[in-house]
Design an enzyme around this catalytic site. Sequence first.
Site, mmCIF file in Angstrom:
data_model
loop_
_atom_site.group_PDB
_atom_site.id
_atom_site.type_symbol
_atom_site.label_atom_id
_atom_site.label_comp_id
_atom_site.label_asym_id
_atom_site.label_seq_id
_atom_site.Cartn_x
_atom_site.Cartn_y
_atom_site.Cartn_z
ATOM 1 N N ARG A 59 0.830 -1.218 0.000
ATOM 2 C CA ARG A 59 0.000 0.000 0.000
ATOM 3 C C ARG A 59 0.856 1.256 0.000
ATOM 4 O O ARG A 59 0.424 2.316 -0.461
ATOM 5 C CB ARG A 59 -0.982 -0.039 1.178
ATOM 6 C CG ARG A 59 -2.034 -1.148 1.017
ATOM 7 C CD ARG A 59 -2.957 -1.223 2.210
ATOM 8 N NE ARG A 59 -2.316 -1.714 3.405
ATOM 9 C CZ ARG A 59 -2.224 -2.997 3.764
ATOM 10 N NH1 ARG A 59 -2.759 -3.934 3.002
ATOM 11 N NH2 ARG A 59 -1.602 -3.349 4.869
ATOM 12 N N GLU A 96 5.394 -10.113 14.938
ATOM 13 C CA GLU A 96 4.867 -10.658 16.195
ATOM 14 C C GLU A 96 5.311 -12.119 16.358
ATOM 15 O O GLU A 96 5.725 -12.539 17.426
ATOM 16 C CB GLU A 96 3.344 -10.561 16.193
ATOM 17 C CG GLU A 96 2.761 -10.709 17.566
ATOM 18 C CD GLU A 96 1.265 -10.471 17.574
ATOM 19 O OE1 GLU A 96 0.729 -10.010 16.556
ATOM 20 O OE2 GLU A 96 0.650 -10.784 18.607
HETATM 21 P P1 AMP Z 1 4.621 -2.409 11.932
HETATM 22 O O1 AMP Z 1 5.897 -2.908 11.295
HETATM 23 O O2 AMP Z 1 4.267 -3.142 13.173
HETATM 24 O O3 AMP Z 1 4.672 -0.900 12.139
HETATM 25 O O4 AMP Z 1 3.433 -2.733 10.920
HETATM 26 C C1 AMP Z 1 3.202 -1.893 9.829
HETATM 27 C C2 AMP Z 1 2.828 -2.651 8.605
HETATM 28 O O5 AMP Z 1 1.864 -3.676 8.871
HETATM 29 C C3 AMP Z 1 2.224 -1.719 7.574
HETATM 30 O O6 AMP Z 1 2.741 -2.038 6.283
HETATM 31 C C4 AMP Z 1 0.729 -1.973 7.668
HETATM 32 O O7 AMP Z 1 0.146 -1.977 6.392
HETATM 33 C C5 AMP Z 1 0.585 -3.322 8.354
HETATM 34 N N1 AMP Z 1 -0.347 -3.299 9.509
HETATM 35 C C6 AMP Z 1 -0.004 -3.513 10.813
HETATM 36 N N2 AMP Z 1 -1.078 -3.448 11.622
HETATM 37 C C7 AMP Z 1 -2.135 -3.149 10.833
HETATM 38 C C8 AMP Z 1 -3.544 -2.914 11.088
HETATM 39 N N3 AMP Z 1 -4.094 -2.975 12.327
HETATM 40 N N4 AMP Z 1 -4.339 -2.622 10.020
HETATM 41 C C9 AMP Z 1 -3.818 -2.553 8.768
HETATM 42 N N5 AMP Z 1 -2.514 -2.771 8.473
HETATM 43 C C10 AMP Z 1 -1.665 -3.065 9.491
#
Ligand code: AMP
Length: 176
Positions: A59, A96
């Site tokens: 995205r 995670e």
């Molecule tokens: P992070 O690395 O934990 O910051 O996760 C970010 C990535 O995971 C981004 O590319 C988001 O598109 C996706 N992502 C994580 N959590 C969500 C959520 N609750 N809703 C949509 N996309 C998420």
Amino acid sequence: MSDLRHLIRTIPDYPKPGIMFRDVTTLMGNAAGFKAAIEAMAAPFQSEKIDAVAGIEARGFILGGAVADRLSCGFIPIRKKGKLPWKTIGQQYTLEYGVDIIEIHADAIKPGERILIVDDLIATGGTAEAAAKLISRTGGLVAGAAFLVDLPDLGGLDLLRSHGVSTHALMAFSGH
Ligand code: AMP
């Protein structure tokens, strides 16, 4: 921004129980909303020298390409491992459960170029932190990071700021 917030669709328990998936495709599909979001993501960087936007698959490509056009700069894809056709450098980051790797073309950035990271959403910040490391390892400077959505309870923007990255998000949702 509250109008933009209402254009995000929330899908409970996707892709697994307990996750509130913030679906930005509904915002992207709304002409006025998409335009306003791109303008707002680009605005903090209009007066800065930005050489390229680095968008994170997938995205981040849609938003990043439009932001790059608005800033009149180039676009660099940061992709999941094995997708880029030329020589790459990779960066591992923690999910995670387990680890993942994102890659950038080794010659995508010239030393000293100022790069803006763009993605749809920041949660823990692990993905964006890995993107920042890739940019630094190629000799680029991280000029900032822009997101549509922040999940502040997960601390991603704080993590980026602890690395000295200037961060912007258009809206926040509490929870995961
Ligand atoms: P992070 O690395 O934990 O910051 O996760 C970010 C990535 O995971 C981004 O590319 C988001 O598109 C996706 N992502 C994580 N959590 C969500 C959520 N609750 N809703 C949509 N996309 C998420």
